[in-house]
Design an enzyme around this catalytic site. Structure first.
Site, mmCIF file in Angstrom:
data_model
loop_
_atom_site.group_PDB
_atom_site.id
_atom_site.type_symbol
_atom_site.label_atom_id
_atom_site.label_comp_id
_atom_site.label_asym_id
_atom_site.label_seq_id
_atom_site.Cartn_x
_atom_site.Cartn_y
_atom_site.Cartn_z
ATOM 1 N N ARG A 1 -55.834 17.796 35.530
ATOM 2 C CA ARG A 1 -56.782 18.650 34.604
ATOM 3 C C ARG A 1 -56.013 18.006 33.145
ATOM 4 O O ARG A 1 -56.519 17.646 32.252
ATOM 5 C CB ARG A 1 -56.866 19.974 34.381
ATOM 6 N N TYR B 1 -69.097 20.559 27.696
ATOM 7 C CA TYR B 1 -68.308 21.770 27.026
ATOM 8 C C TYR B 1 -67.427 21.030 25.858
ATOM 9 O O TYR B 1 -66.854 21.607 25.195
ATOM 10 C CB TYR B 1 -67.424 22.362 27.971
ATOM 11 N N ARG C 1 -62.136 32.240 33.947
ATOM 12 C CA ARG C 1 -60.964 31.863 33.343
ATOM 13 C C ARG C 1 -61.226 31.670 31.767
ATOM 14 O O ARG C 1 -60.389 32.246 31.009
ATOM 15 C CB ARG C 1 -60.237 30.737 33.810
ATOM 16 N N GLU D 1 -63.026 27.500 42.387
ATOM 17 C CA GLU D 1 -62.786 26.294 42.704
ATOM 18 C C GLU D 1 -61.469 26.318 43.364
ATOM 19 O O GLU D 1 -61.077 25.378 44.297
ATOM 20 C CB GLU D 1 -62.874 25.146 41.441
ATOM 21 N N HIS E 1 -69.116 24.478 42.959
ATOM 22 C CA HIS E 1 -67.969 24.316 43.907
ATOM 23 C C HIS E 1 -67.716 25.632 44.781
ATOM 24 O O HIS E 1 -68.119 25.215 46.090
ATOM 25 C CB HIS E 1 -66.503 24.336 42.991
ATOM 26 N N ASP F 1 -69.727 15.581 39.885
ATOM 27 C CA ASP F 1 -68.612 16.095 39.261
ATOM 28 C C ASP F 1 -67.700 15.268 38.266
ATOM 29 O O ASP F 1 -68.396 14.651 37.257
ATOM 30 C CB ASP F 1 -67.855 17.057 40.044
#
Length: 441
Positions: free
Chosen positions: A79, A118, A207, A232, A266, A317
């Site tokens: 990430r 996003y 989250r 996930e 997921h 994804d």
């Protein structure tokens, strides 16, 4: 009117031979089984499939393909690399990259995509003069690439979750956030659908959306399709349990978000109660097998979810691979690894996950089947390639790859013919777009 004759075609009742169909104004006007070709028919040698839906995409993640495998790590270290890419994206570079990625999808047989969007604002969270500049870039990119797009505009309010509570947004995440649900909803309200686009909604994750904001999200998205990243990672579940005393699915259900228009993306680390909740509500679970194994996420309970009543769909994804055949095989193959049994899903179940149920999870209710009255999205897969020669037509999902796609038609429009996209050299488009992203400062 355009007429076609196919050696094999996957109909709602299963695979059929000698199928003749007519397309008028972008829809299947007639579909005939055991028919002979007539003069003027375009003859399709191979297997005609309904259009394939990619229900979960992050187009800009394509910039990471083949660049994240040296130092090991896990989802969270990956990430960090993904966040670094966002620093180089503008509406202009995003459009060019997304257009190339969507064209790559079309080459592979994808006719509709759900873009989990996003990346809304400029670096530092500054608003563009046009608040939806990044969303418009994606919509325009899909139009030029010739595929349908459902823009799953995503609400993102917090920087993460620990056992002590939600974290503030960091310097990267401020690009993702509108500040609160009402401001997010006002921005999204300005987006308009078209003949080939839909506007949906997404909760990034529990989250990123505190519990007290989930119910307002359910209220402002009532009647619309809503997607969310769900369970996930085990760390997500642990933090949610520690702080809220509940699973992510339970929080979303409590807020009223889990229903037959909801998709859990997921859905990897679910409890038995989570599975029952998603099944009872006739919700959808979107599996992304190539990503879930690339990021070492784990294997989700696909068969258990289907048995409980949930629908299944597929996505690519982060685009480590763009190949819908690899995703659909992954659904079955992952089940084989966990069960030590073959044939966990029938071919018709796999086809539904790859096509009609994917479309429906993206808000398209009259597409995804080769049937009279349906919108004419379809794909021709060759049966004479090094991959497919000798395969039974009924098992083409197990042998074909993206390279075997010969023809792609979206709403009657030919987007790919003879394995070539109408935009030309897609590799060149990707190369130029990726170079622009990496060089932009």
């Amino acid at each position: 009117m355009t007429t076609y004759w196919a050696e094999h075609a996957w109909l709602p009742t299963g695979l059929a031979t000698d199928v003749r169909f007519e397309v008028v104004d972008g829809r299947f006007a007639a579909v005939h089984r055991k028919a002979r070709p007539v003069a003027g028919d375009e003859r399709l040698h191979g297997v005609v499939l309904p259009g394939l839906a990619n229900a979960h995409s992050h187009a800009f993640h394509r910039a990471l393909r083949g660049r994240t495998h040296v130092d090991g790590g896990n989802f969270w270290t990956w990430r960090d690399q993904m966040y670094a890419v966002t620093r180089h994206l503008t509406p202009e570079t995003y459009f060019a990259l997304a257009r190339a990625v969507f064209a790559e999808m079309a080459l592979a047989g994808t006719t509709a995509v759900g873009e989990f969007h996003y990346l809304h604002h400029a670096p530092g969270g500054k608003r563009y003069n046009e608040p939806n500049a990044m969303g418009h870039a994606l919509l325009a990119a899909a139009h030029e690439a010739g595929i349908r797009l459902t823009l799953l505009d995503t609400c993102y309010l917090a920087g993460g979750l620990t056992g002590d509570g939600h974290l503030p947004l960091d310097e990267v995440q401020v690009r993702f956030s509108d500040g609160d649900v009402d401001t997010w909803a006002a921005r999204v309200a300005a987006l308009e659908p078209s003949l080939t686009t839909r506007i949906g909604a997404a909760v990034h994750s529990v989250r990123a959306i505190p519990r007290d904001q989930l119910e307002p999200m359910a209220q402002v998205t009532r009647g619309r399709i809503v997607h969310a990243h769900v369970s996930e990672q085990p760390a997500e579940n642990l933090a949610t349990q520690m702080y809220y005393g509940a699973t992510p699915t339970a929080l979303l259900a409590e807020a009223g978000l889990v229903n037959d228009r909801f998709t859990a993306v997921h859905a990897t680390h679910l409890s038995d109660d989570d599975i029952r909740t998603l099944g009872r509500q006739r919700a959808t679970a979107c599996f992304c097998p190539t990503t879930e194994r690339d990021l070492a996420d784990g294997i989700g309970p696909a068969r258990a979810l289907a048995d409980a009543g949930a629908r299944l769909t597929l996505g690519s994804d982060q685009h480590a691979v763009i190949d819908p055949f690899e995703e659909v095989r992954g659904l079955e193959m992952h089940e084989r690894l966990t069960s030590n049994e073959r044939g966990r899903f029938a071919s018709d179940e796999l086809m539904r996950a790859a096509s009609v149920d994917g479309y429906r999870s993206l808000g398209w209710n009259d597409i995804g089947e080769v049937a009279e009255g349906q919108v004419a999205d379809f794909v021709l897969v060759r049966t004479d390639t090094v991959n497919t020669v000798g395969s039974k037509a009924t098992q083409i999902l197990y042998s074909a790859t993206r390279s075997d796609v010969d023809l792609v038609v979206v709403g009657g429009r030919v987007v790919v013919r003879d394995g070539q996209h109408e935009l030309g050299d897609v590799a060149d488009l990707l190369s130029k777009a990726l170079a622009d992203v990496r060089e932009h400062r």
